[in-house]
Design a protein around this motif. Structure first.
Motif, PDB file in Angstrom:
ATOM      1  N   GLU A   1      -0.846   3.969   4.315  1.00 21.05           N
ATOM      2  CA  GLU A   1      -3.132   3.985   3.912  1.00 21.05           C
ATOM      3  C   GLU A   1      -3.378   2.832   4.049  1.00 21.05           C
ATOM      4  O   GLU A   1      -4.649   2.050   3.903  1.00 21.05           O
ATOM      5  CB  GLU A   1      -3.142   4.847   3.268  1.00 21.05           C
ATOM      6  N   GLY A   2      -2.237   1.741   3.302  1.00 23.80           N
ATOM      7  CA  GLY A   2      -2.641   0.439   2.495  1.00 23.80           C
ATOM      8  C   GLY A   2      -3.269   0.268   1.539  1.00 23.80           C
ATOM      9  O   GLY A   2      -3.580   1.369   1.026  1.00 23.80           O
ATOM     10  N   PRO A   3      -3.333  -0.448   0.383  1.00 23.05           N
ATOM     11  CA  PRO A   3      -4.138  -0.558  -0.900  1.00 23.05           C
ATOM     12  C   PRO A   3      -5.664  -0.149  -0.531  1.00 23.05           C
ATOM     13  O   PRO A   3      -5.284   0.266  -1.993  1.00 23.05           O
ATOM     14  CB  PRO A   3      -4.216  -1.705  -1.092  1.00 23.05           C
ATOM     15  N   LEU A   4      -5.982   0.266   0.248  1.00 26.81           N
ATOM     16  CA  LEU A   4      -8.075   0.305  -0.959  1.00 26.81           C
ATOM     17  C   LEU A   4      -7.755   1.484  -0.382  1.00 26.81           C
ATOM     18  O   LEU A   4      -8.673   1.765  -1.398  1.00 26.81           O
ATOM     19  CB  LEU A   4      -8.814  -0.520   1.157  1.00 26.81           C
TER      20      LEU A   4
ATOM     21  N   GLY B   1       9.235  -9.729   3.737  1.00 22.09           N
ATOM     22  CA  GLY B   1       9.170  -8.313   3.433  1.00 22.09           C
ATOM     23  C   GLY B   1       7.619  -7.946   2.570  1.00 22.09           C
ATOM     24  O   GLY B   1       7.362  -8.361   2.151  1.00 22.09           O
ATOM     25  N   THR B   2       7.179  -5.907   3.348  1.00 19.86           N
ATOM     26  CA  THR B   2       5.928  -6.103   2.685  1.00 19.86           C
ATOM     27  C   THR B   2       6.261  -4.208   2.574  1.00 19.86           C
ATOM     28  O   THR B   2       7.555  -3.921   2.203  1.00 19.86           O
ATOM     29  CB  THR B   2       5.095  -5.765   3.808  1.00 19.86           C
TER      30      THR B   2
ATOM     31  N   ALA C   1      -3.064 -10.281   3.349  1.00 22.44           N
ATOM     32  CA  ALA C   1      -3.126  -9.716   4.191  1.00 22.44           C
ATOM     33  C   ALA C   1      -1.851  -9.865   5.552  1.00 22.44           C
ATOM     34  O   ALA C   1      -1.402 -10.038   6.453  1.00 22.44           O
ATOM     35  CB  ALA C   1      -4.145 -10.027   5.336  1.00 22.44           C
ATOM     36  N   GLY C   2      -0.722  -9.913   5.004  1.00 24.24           N
ATOM     37  CA  GLY C   2       0.866 -10.192   5.499  1.00 24.24           C
ATOM     38  C   GLY C   2       1.190 -11.437   6.298  1.00 24.24           C
ATOM     39  O   GLY C   2       1.657 -12.149   7.239  1.00 24.24           O
TER      40      GLY C   2
ATOM     41  N   PRO D   1      -0.561  -5.026   7.854  1.00 25.65           N
ATOM     42  CA  PRO D   1      -1.434  -6.550   7.583  1.00 25.65           C
ATOM     43  C   PRO D   1      -1.214  -6.244   5.855  1.00 25.65           C
ATOM     44  O   PRO D   1      -1.949  -5.978   5.291  1.00 25.65           O
ATOM     45  CB  PRO D   1      -2.418  -6.872   8.113  1.00 25.65           C
ATOM     46  N   ALA D   2       0.182  -5.609   5.600  1.00 30.65           N
ATOM     47  CA  ALA D   2       0.615  -5.089   4.274  1.00 30.65           C
ATOM     48  C   ALA D   2      -0.166  -6.771   3.491  1.00 30.65           C
ATOM     49  O   ALA D   2       1.068  -7.076   3.792  1.00 30.65           O
ATOM     50  CB  ALA D   2       1.388  -4.150   3.929  1.00 30.65           C
TER      51      ALA D   2
END
Lengths: 990, 409
Positions: free
Chosen positions: A635-638, A604-605, A523-524, A586-587
């Protein structure tokens, strides 16, 4: 390098390559995947585990381990050591028996398969006749009794696997002597159990599936006694004094039967269902052992009330008034009990349980029966491994502090030494102390001693305490209230359930000189931790860093940030967090590095990267690398996972629908059925026919996740002009971009109050746009720059600042060397364009020559998506060697690979096992061990008695006939052993 | 810190800086981006600022990819103005001295890999013969070509796709499959890689040289036999800037007919052999019967000999380095071991091209798709920009192009 430029340098170079590089897979760490069989040899003090994949692994004292693999791809269903021998027999799923031995060769033992055998029945007999269900390795060490599904017992001479047909015990022979009223018309079913009389090796009890047990005399070839149990039989145990037979049954009961030699009708029966009243599950194995004083120990597995606790995996131990149901977290495969005393005939000292996911050893000598920590076979996956990090050559001071912190966590373990002591490890002491750190899904980081053959757990760090999570951390401890029945006690550490996937650890970086550790998660979150020998209460202040830098129009659809605890948290001695950065969005953190000398952490993210000053607890700068048109990254991973799930679900639904319609109408409408059938077929055909195809397209800046930061690197080098070196930070992205920042650090005396500043200095866009997976700066000699503080600790030569530095950028497709400070391309090595493989993992290693102590060179070790490992020379970037290492289909294995600084590597071969390999001729960690039969004739005699189950002072019932047989066996055994000894000596001399 | 890179774009919105070079002289002036005017006015302006009123000029400019492209009508003039970011660099030549071969893909960067202007107006002394020009490449840049016709069996075709500088996607898909080979042991089924789909409007389709079900034999001179689909995919993508694919076309009717008897012993001179299976056999034998040169194992070296040196080099793509001042420059190669001998091997190849009339520097195909494919060069660029769907999208793109000086320049 110049000396290789001379004429004929090729052959010289080839010779040197042989002295430097050599590929070996050396040892497997962790717990075998899908174990299926267990055995123990009291005389050798060795433990054997068979697996579903056909592997057999032997373990003794720490460091003593052997591994063998059956050629057949079949599960090992049973393993049996031949008593007093160095041989063992395995039974596989395909009904083949295999003989293995530990043969000494040049002073080291090796596990070899020396024979294989499959029972052949009479012509025309159904296969069940010879399908082996029970194996008894006779104490003589010469006979193997094989009970089959057809109810026969075959007798085979070992180790040569010669069938002794005249001695076979056929079902007919048995049933003729069984009273008619029991037999009735029903079948006796398969042979479920075979046990030998502990006092009289001529007697064996044959237990049939339907419940009947027959005591058979091997010498006289006749039945002596029948035990007419009526319940389905699960296991049989003959007590040590030979007076009783215990049988366990499928209804959760066990019975005790008195062994009367003559009178068939006079046996005493005592039956019990320990967790009774309501229906219970089967007791699959029962063992009873005497204690010096007091009542005997009773062990049995299973037998739980079906409705309320049918899903528990339990072994019950009863000793007098003490009654404990050990509750394991995974299925029980098998168990055995180790006995104390010099001849292993004393009180039970330890209970060893093999469950599906770990090996648990219970100390039965210490009050409360604590668990003994295993030095090997440790479940690496007690929570799923999410990343790993290796640190070579740990300074002794840090090592001791980590051990001290770890010891405080192990107080609940037994103080007893490890009870399995067979063999001796002859491996030299490891040349250095190495740490392997594994990050787990539950937010823990585990520290493993990876110096030697045993991967030993040192210390466990949990990061979950910093955050609020849904679950109460004491959840698991609350059970076991007073008066609960059955009296459960949780044992084992395998706990695959994670409370919050956001806690998962994704990146780890440890500075071995300063003891600073940084850990980054899903979550970053980025934690900076410091080793503290005292417990401390502290508040961890969070710093939220916005990586989007005002980029607008995006919505993060992934998980939210973790909630930080605002009240002080008590941290036990060990690594304690003192700073926290939380990325926004929060990637998952994709790159992380720490420079302990400058006290900076870079992270890094998929959105960008930042630099954090952990001395001032202040963020220095942030750079957004996001491509504005990249929606996926936003969009994020989900959401992505969801869409895959959705499409899968849809296709399943489609199939199911057609099946349902098929089922509904099949009675009344044949035409519709055919139609549905045809449709289903068409659909399946379409599925198969749709060819796997790949799009051929050049990468573009609009591709998804081009901004994902793949690598971060600190270097003190010539970034802007060739006369002044400055600290710098380098970042490489998925889109083939490299960013370089010049850092200005305040003078040491002002480090705490003056700000650190960063200035963009260089950007390189690789035209092939392949992801940048590694960045290394090479000094004037072409050697990689040393780690921070390495020089300060006198452990590395200071880098050459006179000659010009070079920048090495490793992308997934090629290795490219640029000059510094003017970034012009100097050399490159193309990988993908030539053979289609891509770089997955890369590390810098040092290789020492096996011939000359002083020669060595640095090289890049590379793992490709094809599963090959390469060594690439530095600074000339030329391919040196290439070895196949991992199957290319094993994507998770390839992704898990981590390299050490000395040319070794680890990768996961299953969720629970690391394979260790070495590319170096000089650094090689592999088991070297010797196992010998105990040879002293005096104790030998005793041991035979004891392993036969008897001890002279108690054997009042021993009649003369038995004694004679015993002596005979003993003689033959001794003969065998002396000849073995001679062989041994011969081979040692040779 | 991002601002550094955004500076030029502010300027670029209003005015276009023009730097015009004629001979050794430079002129600088600016144009209003929003009102560029017509080409003939511009032409007059150039003659005026260079004070060469009566000289017939050939006008060229360096596009964003570093290619030298002609300006000779309103369309390409407007395109030049609109893409200039911020500087528009012009190169003027007298028409009678013009060296047409400098136009086209990689033409500016290929030869010396140094400053752009150095290339154009210094006639290459090393070249003895003027290249044969098949047509004036005013509006064209090479999109694809058939190469190495002389050394390949007739049943095979080696196609080069010039992705560099194109906005068009390469536009094809590959799949696993199996093909039948004739071996001494008889017919044998072997796994192969095939083209499975063409993207309409993509580069591959527009050339007309590749088709669905063509078997891929080599990628940039490396055989694909024994490689997985994923490996071949990665190889193609890694070579996408200068992709050379050797295929065995599914349709063997349009094979190149080689003049003279230099060919292999296989299928004779008639191009349209009848059955596919017999073709594959013949081709395989033909392939190896060319002796050591044509043997599969020695292919790579052979290919290298046949490539113009410049071609090889053009595949050495230019990474972009931007230093703190925000100015981009293509990377200069350190002189050390990379000074390749320039061009001497170019001529034999050109001769061959003249001999084999069906191959030219442009995409020419015997099946008559030439007009469609040939015109795709510069048109594709204008198409691509004009087809941005909505104004919003357009502005978004622009903002991308802003730090885009970093990303895409």
């Amino acid at each position: 390098m110049k000396r290789f430029r001379r004429h004929g340098h090729e052959s010289q170079r080839d010779r040197l390559k042989q002295e430097l590089f050599q590929f070996n897979k050396t040892v497997e760490h962790g717990f075998p995947h899908q174990p299926s069989a267990l055995s123990f040899s009291p005389s050798l003090q060795l433990l054997a585990i068979g697996t579903r994949s056909g592997a057999i692994k032997l373990y003794g004292a720490p460091g003593v381990e052997f591994m063998g693999l059956h050629d057949e791809n079949a599960a090992v269903t049973q393993v049996h050591f031949l008593p007093h021998q160095v041989e063992l027999v395995t039974l596989l799923d395909d009904n083949s028996l295999h003989m293995w031995t530990l043969r000494a060769h040049k002073g080291l033992s090796e596990l070899l398969e020396i024979g294989r055998f499959t029972l052949t029945g009479p012509p025309g007999a159904p296969p069940s006749v010879t399908r082996v269900t029970a194996v008894l390795a006779h104490s003589s060490g010469e006979l193997l009794l094989l009970g089959t599904e057809g109810g026969h017992v075959f007798i085979v001479e070992v180790p040569g696997f010669r069938e002794l047909e005249e001695r076979n015990i056929s079902l007919d022979q048995v049933s003729t002597s069984v009273p008619e009223d029991y037999i009735g018309r029903r079948n006796l079913e398969h042979v479920e159990a075979l046990q030998e009389n502990p006092l009289n090796p001529n007697q064996v009890v044959i237990g049939y599936g339907r419940g009947l047990m027959v005591i058979w005399d091997l010498e006289k070839h006749c039945a002596i006694q029948h035990i007419p149990a009526t319940q389905q039989l699960e296991s049989v145990w003959w007590t040590e004094d030979a007076a009783y037979i215990l049988s366990s049954h499928s209804d959760g009961s066990y019975c005790r039967w008195m062994v009367g030699v003559e009178d068939l009708n006079d046996e005493e029966e005592k039956s019990d269902i320990p967790y009774g009243h309501f229906p219970c599950k089967a007791i699959s194995k029962i063992v009873q052992l005497p204690a010096e004083e007091g009542p005997p120990f009773l062990f049995f597995s299973g037998g739980m009330p079906r409705a309320s606790y049918g899903d528990r995996h339990c072994i019950t131990v009863i000793h007098g008034k003490t009654h404990v149901a050990l509750d394991f977290t995974s299925r029980i495969i098998d168990f055995f009990v180790i006995r104390g005393g010099s001849h292993h005939t004393g009180d039970p000292s330890a209970l060893v349980v093999l469950v599906e996911e770990e090996l648990v050893v219970i100390d039965l000598q210490t009050e409360g029966w604590p668990v003994i920590q295993t030095p090997y076979l440790v479940p690496l996956h007690s929570s799923a491994i999410t990343c790993s990090h290796h640190v070579s050559a740990i300074p002794i001071k840090l090592w001791e502090r980590v051990i001290a912190a770890g010891d405080l966590q192990k107080t609940h373990y037994s103080k007893q030494p490890w009870p399995i002591t067979g063999g001796q490890s002859l491996a030299p002491d490891p040349p250095q102390r190495d740490l392997l750190l594994t990050g787990h899904e539950d937010g823990t980081v585990r520290f493993w001693d990876a110096s030697g053959v045993c991967l030993y757990p040192m210390y466990k760090l949990s990061t979950a305490g910093v955050f609020h999570t849904d679950a109460d951390p004491n959840d698991n401890m609350n059970q076991g209230s007073e008066g609960e029945w059955p009296p459960f006690r949780k044992v084992g550490c395998f706990d695959p359930y994670s409370d919050d996937p956001r806690l998962g650890v994704q990146k780890i970086h440890l500075c071995k000189y300063s003891g600073y550790l940084t850990v980054a998660g899903t979550a970053g979150q980025i934690l900076v931790l410091e080793l503290n020998d005292e417990a401390a209460d502290q508040i961890v202040e969070a710093k939220v860093v916005d990586l989007l830098q005002g980029q607008e129009g995006f919505r993060w659809k992934g998980h939210t940030r973790l909630d930080v605890r605002e009240e002080p948290v008590q941290f036990p001695p060990g690594f304690q967090p003192f700073a926290l950065v939380q990325c926004q969005p929060p990637a998952v953190v994709t790159a992380l590095t720490l420079h302990s000398e400058w006290k900076l952490v870079a992270f890094g993210t998929s959105h960008g990267f930042g630099l954090y000053d952990y001395q001032q607890k202040n963020n220095v700068f942030v750079k957004c690398t996001l491509n504005p048109s990249d929606q996926l990254a936003m969009e994020g991973p989900l959401s992505r996972v969801k869409s895959i799930k959705k499409s899968l679900r849809q296709s399943f639904r489609r199939i199911r629908r057609s099946r349902v319609s098929l089922r509904k109408h099949h009675v009344n409408n044949a035409a519709k059925l055919q139609e549905a059938n045809a449709r289903l077929e068409a659909e399946l055909a379409e599925m198969e026919l749709a060819p796997v195809q790949r799009k051929i397209e050049a990468r573009s800046s609009d591709d998804s996740f081009t901004g994902l930061v793949r690598t971060l690197y600190f270097a003190d080098t010539f970034l802007t002009d060739s006369s002044h070196n400055t600290p710098s930070l380098w970042a490489g992205t998925n889109g083939g971009c490299v960013f370089a920042y010049m850092l200005r650090l305040p003078a040491v005396e002002h480090r705490a109050d003056e700000p650190v500043t960063a200035q963009p200095a260089k950007e390189i866009q690789l035209m092939h746009r392949a992801p940048v997976v590694g960045i290394v700066v090479l000094d004037g000699h072409g050697a990689p720059l040393p780690e921070p503080l390495e020089v300060a600790h006198d452990l590395a030569r200071s880098p050459d600042m006179q000659g010009s530095h070079h920048l090495l950028v490793i992308s997934e497709e090629q290795f490219k060397v640029f000059t510094l400070p003017k970034v012009s391309a100097k050399m490159k090595l193309k990988l993908t364009a030539v053979d289609g493989s891509r770089v997955r993992r890369v590390g810098v290693s040092w290789f020492g020559s096996s011939k000359s102590e002083e020669y060595g060179e640095s090289g890049l070790v590379v793992l490709t998506n094809q599963g090959d490992v390469h060594v690439v020379s530095l600074p000339s970037v030329k391919l040196q060697v290439q070895y196949p290492c991992i199957r290319r289909e094993d994507v998770s294995g390839i992704a898990s690979c981590v390299f050490t600084k000395h040319g070794q590597g680890f990768y996961l071969i299953s969720p629970s096992e690391f394979e260790r390999f070495s590319l170096s001729t000089r650094f090689l960690v592999e088991p070297r061990c010797l196992v010998e039969l105990p040879l002293h004739s005096g104790s030998n005699k005793r041991r035979i008695h004891s392993d036969g189950g008897s001890s002279t002072h108690r054997s009042t019932r021993l009649d003369s006939e038995d004694a004679e047989v015993l002596q005979e066996i003993q003689k033959s055994l001794e003969g065998d052993q002396t000849s073995f000894l001679e062989n041994n000596v011969k081979s040692a001399v040779a | 810190m991002n601002k550094n890179h955004r500076v030029p774009s502010n300027r670029s919105l209003s005015a276009v800086e023009v730097k015009s070079k004629f001979g050794a002289e430079f002129r600088r002036f600016s144009l209003d981006r929003s009102k560029p005017g017509r080409f003939d006015e511009f032409y007059g302006l150039l003659q005026h600022v260079h004070r060469i009123p009566n000289v017939e000029l050939l006008v060229g400019y360096a596009d964003v990819h570093g290619d030298l492209l002609p300006i000779n009508n309103d369309d390409n003039y407007h395109k030049a103005i609109s893409t200039a970011s911020p500087l528009l660099r012009l190169f003027l030549q007298r028409k009678e001295e013009a060296d047409y071969s400098t136009f086209g893909t990689d033409s500016l960067t290929r030869k010396k890999n140094t400053v752009l202007s150095a290339v154009l107006l210094r006639p290459d002394a090393a070249r003895k013969k003027a290249p044969v020009i098949i047509s004036l490449p005013r509006d064209f840049r090479p999109v694809s070509s058939i190469i190495d016709v002389d050394i390949l069996p007739e049943t095979h075709r080696r196609v080069r796709l010039y992705k560099h500088g194109q906005e068009k996607p390469l536009g094809f898909y590959i799949r696993d499959g199996s093909s039948v080979r004739v071996t001494p042991q008889g017919l044998e089924k072997v796994p192969g890689i095939f083209i499975s789909r063409m993207v309409p409007g993509g580069l591959a389709e527009s050339t007309g040289l590749l088709a669905v079900n063509d078997e891929v034999l080599e990628v940039n001179g490396i055989e694909v036999a024994g490689k997985s689909l994923d490996q071949v995919t990665d190889m193609m993508i890694a070579n996408s800037h200068n992709l050379i694919i050797t295929v065995k076309p599914a349709n063997q009717r349009n094979n190149v007919v080689r003049g003279g008897g230099g060919g292999g012993g296989g299928g004779g001179t008639a191009s349209g052999s009848s059955g596919r299976s017999s073709d594959s056999g013949a081709s395989y034998y033909g392939y190896s019967s060319q002796g050591g040169v044509g043997a599969a194992a020695s292919m790579p070296t052979h290919i290298i000999q046949n490539f113009p040196a410049g071609d090889l080099d053009s595949d050495e793509e230019e990474d972009l380095v931007i230093d703190a001042r925000g100015q981009a420059e293509p990377i200069r190669r350190a002189s050390s071991n990379y000074s390749m001998p320039l061009l001497p091997r170019y001529e034999p190849h050109l001769n061959l091209r003249t001999a084999a009339s069906s191959t030219s520097t442009l995409s020419v195909n015997a099946n008559g798709t030439l007009p469609a494919s040939g015109s795709s060069g510069s048109l594709s660029n204008t198409n691509a920009t004009s087809s941005t769907p909505s104004p919003e999208r357009g502005t978004e793109r622009r903002s991308l192009e802003e730090d885009g000086t970093v990303i895409t320049l």
